[in-house]
Write a protein that holds these residues in place. Sequence first.
Motif, PDB file in Angstrom:
ATOM      1  N   MET A   1       0.823  -1.203   0.000  1.00 26.95           N
ATOM      2  CA  MET A   1       0.000   0.000   0.000  1.00 26.95           C
ATOM      3  C   MET A   1       0.864   1.263   0.000  1.00 26.95           C
ATOM      4  SD  MET A   1      -3.062   0.914  -0.298  1.00 26.95           S
ATOM      5  CE  MET A   1      -3.936  -0.611   0.114  1.00 26.95           C
ATOM      6  N   LEU A   2       2.013   1.200   0.707  1.00 29.92           N
ATOM      7  CA  LEU A   2       2.921   2.339   0.724  1.00 29.92           C
ATOM      8  C   LEU A   2       3.461   2.613  -0.680  1.00 29.92           C
ATOM      9  CD1 LEU A   2       4.430   4.462   2.361  1.00 29.92           C
ATOM     10  CD2 LEU A   2       6.197   2.762   2.824  1.00 29.92           C
ATOM     11  N   ALA A   3       3.777   1.543  -1.404  1.00 25.93           N
ATOM     12  CA  ALA A   3       4.283   1.704  -2.770  1.00 25.93           C
ATOM     13  C   ALA A   3       3.211   2.322  -3.666  1.00 25.93           C
ATOM     14  CB  ALA A   3       4.731   0.353  -3.323  1.00 25.93           C
ATOM     15  N   LYS A   4       1.963   1.960  -3.454  1.00 29.49           N
ATOM     16  CA  LYS A   4       0.878   2.526  -4.256  1.00 29.49           C
ATOM     17  C   LYS A   4       0.685   4.011  -3.941  1.00 29.49           C
ATOM     18  CE  LYS A   4      -1.629  -1.838  -4.782  1.00 29.49           C
ATOM     19  NZ  LYS A   4      -2.865  -2.599  -4.445  1.00 29.49           N
ATOM     20  N   ALA A   5       0.808   4.357  -2.653  1.00 24.80           N
ATOM     21  CA  ALA A   5       0.704   5.770  -2.273  1.00 24.80           C
ATOM     22  C   ALA A   5       1.838   6.571  -2.893  1.00 24.80           C
ATOM     23  CB  ALA A   5       0.719   5.909  -0.756  1.00 24.80           C
ATOM     24  N   ALA A   6       3.032   5.977  -2.893  1.00 23.37           N
ATOM     25  CA  ALA A   6       4.181   6.649  -3.512  1.00 23.37           C
ATOM     26  C   ALA A   6       3.949   6.822  -5.009  1.00 23.37           C
ATOM     27  CB  ALA A   6       5.456   5.845  -3.261  1.00 23.37           C
ATOM     28  N   ALA A   7       3.307   5.850  -5.642  1.00 22.70           N
ATOM     29  CA  ALA A   7       3.011   5.944  -7.078  1.00 22.70           C
ATOM     30  C   ALA A   7       2.045   7.096  -7.350  1.00 22.70           C
ATOM     31  CB  ALA A   7       2.421   4.625  -7.573  1.00 22.70           C
ATOM     32  N   VAL A   8       1.098   7.321  -6.457  1.00 19.47           N
ATOM     33  CA  VAL A   8       0.171   8.442  -6.621  1.00 19.47           C
ATOM     34  C   VAL A   8       0.931   9.757  -6.577  1.00 19.47           C
ATOM     35  CG1 VAL A   8      -1.731   9.710  -5.557  1.00 19.47           C
ATOM     36  CG2 VAL A   8      -1.840   7.217  -5.725  1.00 19.47           C
ATOM     37  N   LEU A   9       1.813   9.907  -5.594  1.00 17.81           N
ATOM     38  CA  LEU A   9       2.598  11.140  -5.493  1.00 17.81           C
ATOM     39  C   LEU A   9       3.535  11.293  -6.687  1.00 17.81           C
ATOM     40  CD1 LEU A   9       3.479  11.045  -1.681  1.00 17.81           C
ATOM     41  CD2 LEU A   9       1.692  12.393  -2.811  1.00 17.81           C
ATOM     42  N   ASP A  10       4.097  10.177  -7.127  1.00 16.76           N
ATOM     43  CA  ASP A  10       5.072  10.222  -8.211  1.00 16.76           C
ATOM     44  C   ASP A  10       4.437  10.572  -9.547  1.00 16.76           C
ATOM     45  OD1 ASP A  10       7.941   9.866  -8.441  1.00 16.76           O
ATOM     46  OD2 ASP A  10       7.504   8.245  -9.848  1.00 16.76           O
ATOM     47  N   CYS A  11       3.144  10.373  -9.676  1.00 19.73           N
ATOM     48  CA  CYS A  11       2.495  10.653 -10.962  1.00 19.73           C
ATOM     49  C   CYS A  11       2.431  12.156 -11.237  1.00 19.73           C
ATOM     50  CB  CYS A  11       1.105  10.027 -11.022  1.00 19.73           C
ATOM     51  SG  CYS A  11      -0.195  10.969 -10.191  1.00 19.73           S
ATOM     52  N   TYR A  12       2.782  12.968 -10.248  1.00 15.06           N
ATOM     53  CA  TYR A  12       2.792  14.417 -10.453  1.00 15.06           C
ATOM     54  C   TYR A  12       4.078  14.907 -11.104  1.00 15.06           C
ATOM     55  CZ  TYR A  12      -1.539  14.967  -7.874  1.00 15.06           C
ATOM     56  OH  TYR A  12      -2.857  14.912  -7.487  1.00 15.06           O
ATOM     57  N   ARG A  13       5.044  14.015 -11.288  1.00 14.97           N
ATOM     58  CA  ARG A  13       6.245  14.410 -12.013  1.00 14.97           C
ATOM     59  C   ARG A  13       5.900  14.585 -13.491  1.00 14.97           C
ATOM     60  NH1 ARG A  13      10.949  13.237  -9.099  1.00 14.97           N
ATOM     61  NH2 ARG A  13      10.693  11.804  -7.359  1.00 14.97           N
ATOM     62  N   PRO A  14       6.605  15.461 -14.199  1.00 13.32           N
ATOM     63  CA  PRO A  14       7.643  16.365 -13.717  1.00 13.32           C
ATOM     64  C   PRO A  14       7.147  17.762 -13.396  1.00 13.32           C
ATOM     65  CG  PRO A  14       7.688  16.352 -16.089  1.00 13.32           C
ATOM     66  CD  PRO A  14       6.549  15.445 -15.677  1.00 13.32           C
ATOM     67  N   ASP A  15       5.883  18.055 -13.681  1.00  9.47           N
ATOM     68  CA  ASP A  15       5.444  19.449 -13.637  1.00  9.47           C
ATOM     69  C   ASP A  15       4.412  19.763 -12.568  1.00  9.47           C
ATOM     70  OD1 ASP A  15       7.050  20.098 -15.869  1.00  9.47           O
ATOM     71  OD2 ASP A  15       5.555  19.220 -17.179  1.00  9.47           O
ATOM     72  N   GLY A  16       4.071  18.782 -11.710  1.00 10.73           N
ATOM     73  CA  GLY A  16       3.039  19.049 -10.719  1.00 10.73           C
ATOM     74  C   GLY A  16       1.690  19.144 -11.377  1.00 10.73           C
ATOM     75  N   GLY A  17       0.942  20.179 -11.059  1.00  9.87           N
ATOM     76  CA  GLY A  17      -0.364  20.356 -11.673  1.00  9.87           C
ATOM     77  C   GLY A  17      -1.469  19.819 -10.779  1.00  9.87           C
ATOM     78  N   ALA A  18      -2.654  19.745 -11.323  1.00 10.28           N
ATOM     79  CA  ALA A  18      -3.826  19.229 -10.613  1.00 10.28           C
ATOM     80  C   ALA A  18      -4.490  18.186 -11.499  1.00 10.28           C
ATOM     81  CB  ALA A  18      -4.796  20.359 -10.288  1.00 10.28           C
ATOM     82  N   PHE A  19      -4.870  17.044 -10.917  1.00 14.95           N
ATOM     83  CA  PHE A  19      -5.450  15.943 -11.685  1.00 14.95           C
ATOM     84  C   PHE A  19      -6.763  15.482 -11.071  1.00 14.95           C
ATOM     85  CE2 PHE A  19      -0.767  15.187 -12.212  1.00 14.95           C
ATOM     86  CZ  PHE A  19      -0.700  15.639 -13.526  1.00 14.95           C
ATOM     87  N   ARG A  20      -7.671  15.084 -11.940  1.00 13.60           N
ATOM     88  CA  ARG A  20      -8.894  14.426 -11.482  1.00 13.60           C
ATOM     89  C   ARG A  20      -8.560  12.996 -11.073  1.00 13.60           C
ATOM     90  NH1 ARG A  20     -13.811  16.701 -12.943  1.00 13.60           N
ATOM     91  NH2 ARG A  20     -13.637  18.688 -14.053  1.00 13.60           N
ATOM     92  N   LEU A  21      -9.470  12.388 -10.331  1.00 15.43           N
ATOM     93  CA  LEU A  21      -9.248  11.034  -9.850  1.00 15.43           C
ATOM     94  C   LEU A  21      -9.025  10.058 -11.005  1.00 15.43           C
ATOM     95  CD1 LEU A  21      -9.163   9.182  -7.368  1.00 15.43           C
ATOM     96  CD2 LEU A  21     -11.624   8.820  -7.673  1.00 15.43           C
ATOM     97  N   THR A  22      -9.804  10.209 -12.092  1.00 14.56           N
ATOM     98  CA  THR A  22      -9.640   9.302 -13.233  1.00 14.56           C
ATOM     99  C   THR A  22      -8.251   9.439 -13.852  1.00 14.56           C
ATOM    100  OG1 THR A  22     -10.694  10.989 -14.621  1.00 14.56           O
ATOM    101  CG2 THR A  22     -12.079   9.186 -13.806  1.00 14.56           C
ATOM    102  N   GLU A  23      -7.704  10.666 -13.870  1.00 11.43           N
ATOM    103  CA  GLU A  23      -6.362  10.876 -14.412  1.00 11.43           C
ATOM    104  C   GLU A  23      -5.312  10.219 -13.533  1.00 11.43           C
ATOM    105  OE1 GLU A  23      -6.142  15.103 -16.559  1.00 11.43           O
ATOM    106  OE2 GLU A  23      -7.061  15.243 -14.559  1.00 11.43           O
ATOM    107  N   ILE A  24      -5.495  10.338 -12.227  1.00 12.20           N
ATOM    108  CA  ILE A  24      -4.545   9.711 -11.293  1.00 12.20           C
ATOM    109  C   ILE A  24      -4.575   8.201 -11.458  1.00 12.20           C
ATOM    110  CG2 ILE A  24      -4.061   9.302  -8.844  1.00 12.20           C
ATOM    111  CD1 ILE A  24      -5.035  12.161  -8.317  1.00 12.20           C
ATOM    112  N   ALA A  25      -5.775   7.640 -11.565  1.00  9.00           N
ATOM    113  CA  ALA A  25      -5.893   6.190 -11.755  1.00  9.00           C
ATOM    114  C   ALA A  25      -5.209   5.749 -13.044  1.00  9.00           C
ATOM    115  CB  ALA A  25      -7.367   5.788 -11.754  1.00  9.00           C
ATOM    116  N   THR A  26      -5.390   6.523 -14.104  1.00 13.86           N
ATOM    117  CA  THR A  26      -4.766   6.189 -15.391  1.00 13.86           C
ATOM    118  C   THR A  26      -3.249   6.299 -15.307  1.00 13.86           C
ATOM    119  OG1 THR A  26      -6.698   6.983 -16.607  1.00 13.86           O
ATOM    120  CG2 THR A  26      -4.625   6.814 -17.822  1.00 13.86           C
TER     121      THR A  26
END
Length: 259
Positions: A1-26
């Motif tokens: 679960m920790l690795a999955k949480a890290a994957a959520v945070l890591d998906c904001y690379r490289p530019d940050g931004g704001a994502f909808r839940l569907t984008e994060i899942a994708t």
Amino acid sequence: MLAKAAAVLDCYRPDGGAFRLTEIATRTGLAKTTAFRLCADLVRLGLLEREGETYRLGGKLFELGSLVPRRLDLREAALPFLQDLFEATHETVHLGVREGHEVVYVERIHGHQALALPSRIGGRLPLTCTGVGKALLAFSGPELVDEVLAAPLPRLTPHSVTDAARLRTAIEQIQVSGLAYEEQEAALGVSCIASPVFDGPTAVGALSVAVPRARFHPAQLAPAVRTAALGLSRVLRTGVPVVLAEKTPLSRFRASDLR
């Protein structure tokens, strides 16, 4: 679960931004229900912030990142030299460190007319496409140079160097002069000159000045960049503050004097 949480945070690379839940899942490859649960937990912990239907990185991440000891110590020691370098050039100045095959920007100072640069504090770029990155690569050991040159070289602009032999020659020149040049390799219309910072045999960071291509005059910028890098290196080694105006003329130094 920790690795999955890290994957959520890591998906904001490289530019940050704001994502909808569907984008994060994708972006993470997680099921939408799992992504929703993780995002809710991360919001509760302050690692993400929710705004309407979107999620963005939370302020607690910035607080924690600013406390990383190695970067914090280097940044605090470097700030006076970055400020002096900015005052001397009135151009955008950077401090970067190496992580793997990338440069991470620890600090950036720019004027009111900021350049459109891909660099940002906390951002990453390939070592081979930036002046700071080349300076770090040249003084991080031959094993790393061989490793980087053996892999496909990234291209950010049509001017990025993707020929390994050409880049190796440039690295050898940097090792002699203590100065790294980048001409429109990370962003069109922008050139850069950088110099490594040492606290031992290998570079722990690098300083740079980035300017519009039309104002790029290396002979004028090089002394200021080298002086700042040399002064910061001495402070890191000795802990004794150095007044830039009282330094020995740069013409008496070789690249080895920076180490």
